[in-house]
Structures are given as C-alpha cells and as structure tokens.
Design a protein around this motif. Structure first.
Motif, mmCIF file in Angstrom:
data_model
loop_
_atom_site.group_PDB
_atom_site.id
_atom_site.type_symbol
_atom_site.label_atom_id
_atom_site.label_comp_id
_atom_site.label_asym_id
_atom_site.label_seq_id
_atom_site.Cartn_x
_atom_site.Cartn_y
_atom_site.Cartn_z
ATOM 1 N N ARG A 5 32.412 -21.504 98.779
ATOM 2 C CA ARG A 5 32.295 -22.943 99.046
ATOM 3 C C ARG A 5 31.264 -23.216 100.156
ATOM 4 N N LYS A 6 31.256 -22.343 101.148
ATOM 5 C CA LYS A 6 30.289 -22.508 102.234
ATOM 6 C C LYS A 6 28.861 -22.364 101.709
ATOM 7 N N LEU A 7 28.649 -21.355 100.869
ATOM 8 C CA LEU A 7 27.313 -21.176 100.277
ATOM 9 C C LEU A 7 26.941 -22.350 99.377
ATOM 10 N N PHE A 10 25.987 -25.200 101.536
ATOM 11 C CA PHE A 10 24.708 -24.924 102.171
ATOM 12 C C PHE A 10 23.540 -25.161 101.213
ATOM 13 N N PHE A 11 23.664 -24.673 99.981
ATOM 14 C CA PHE A 11 22.591 -24.852 98.998
ATOM 15 C C PHE A 11 22.513 -26.275 98.478
ATOM 16 N N ALA A 12 23.608 -26.997 98.504
ATOM 17 C CA ALA A 12 23.599 -28.390 98.052
ATOM 18 C C ALA A 12 22.750 -29.253 98.992
ATOM 19 N N ALA A 13 22.708 -28.892 100.251
ATOM 20 C CA ALA A 13 21.917 -29.660 101.217
ATOM 21 C C ALA A 13 20.425 -29.477 100.982
ATOM 22 N N ASP A 14 20.015 -28.388 100.355
ATOM 23 C CA ASP A 14 18.597 -28.104 100.122
ATOM 24 C C ASP A 14 18.098 -28.565 98.758
ATOM 25 N N ARG A 15 18.926 -29.228 97.977
ATOM 26 C CA ARG A 15 18.486 -29.674 96.659
ATOM 27 C C ARG A 15 17.404 -30.744 96.815
ATOM 28 N N PRO A 16 16.387 -30.683 95.965
ATOM 29 C CA PRO A 16 15.328 -31.700 96.070
ATOM 30 C C PRO A 16 15.851 -33.072 95.653
ATOM 31 N N SER A 17 15.286 -34.094 96.243
ATOM 32 C CA SER A 17 15.687 -35.448 95.890
ATOM 33 C C SER A 17 15.143 -35.800 94.510
ATOM 34 N N SER A 18 15.695 -36.846 93.940
ATOM 35 C CA SER A 18 15.223 -37.260 92.614
ATOM 36 C C SER A 18 13.792 -37.784 92.720
ATOM 37 N N ARG A 19 13.051 -37.693 91.617
ATOM 38 C CA ARG A 19 11.639 -38.088 91.622
ATOM 39 C C ARG A 19 11.513 -39.542 91.207
#
Length: 99
Positions: A5-7, A10-19
């Motif tokens: 869950r921590k990982l 963590f990776f969810a915060a680095d997802r690119p924003s929508s275009r």
C-alpha cells in the motif's frame, strides 16, 4: 499500512496529469501560423532581389525586346489577377473555416 500500500500510494503521487488536447491543438495551430508568417516574410528579400534584377534586365534589354512587352502585358495582368484571386480564396477559406 502494508508495504504494498505504501508503494502504491508513493507511485500514485507520480502519475502524470491528464492531457489537455484542446490546449495542445491551439498551441500547435499558433506555432504553424507563426512559421507560415515567418516563411512568407523570409521571401520578401528574395522578391526584392528578383525585382531589382528584372528592372536591370528591362533597362539593359528593353530596346531589343520592346515588342514583347506589348504582348506580355495582358498575360502578366491575367496571371496577377488569377494569383490574387486564388490567394484571396485561400485566405477566406481559412478565415471562415470551422476551427
């Protein structure tokens, strides 16, 4: 919270924003328009050089080909009107087209 869950957090915060495709299209349109204007403006010095060369040729060879000018003038005027009409039609088509 588990390590997985921590990982995942963590990776969810680095997802690119929508275009924003509308913004990208508008930027690309403005870039293309600017390039088209710059290309047209870059041709002005060459047109001036051509005009000076034609003027020099006319003064140098004018007495020898004087009769040719009388027959070439109507053709040159017709071509000028055709090019101006085509340019105006293209400009109006782009001016009033959707988008």
């Amino acid at each position: 919270m588990t390590p997985d869950r921590k990982l995942e957090a963590f990776f969810a915060a680095d997802r690119p924003s929508s275009r924003d495709y509308a913004f990208q299209i508008e930027v690309a349109r403005r870039i293309a328009k600017r390039r088209a204007w710059m290309t047209g403006l870059a041709l002005i010095p060459w047109a001036l050089i051509g005009a000076v060369l034609l003027w020099a040729l006319d003064t140098a060879a004018g007495p020898y080909v004087g009769g040719l000018a009388d027959t070439a003038l109507p053709v040159a005027m017709a071509l000028t009107l055709a090019v101006a009409g085509a340019g105006a039609a293209l400009w109006l088509t782009r001016r009033f087209s959707a988008g």
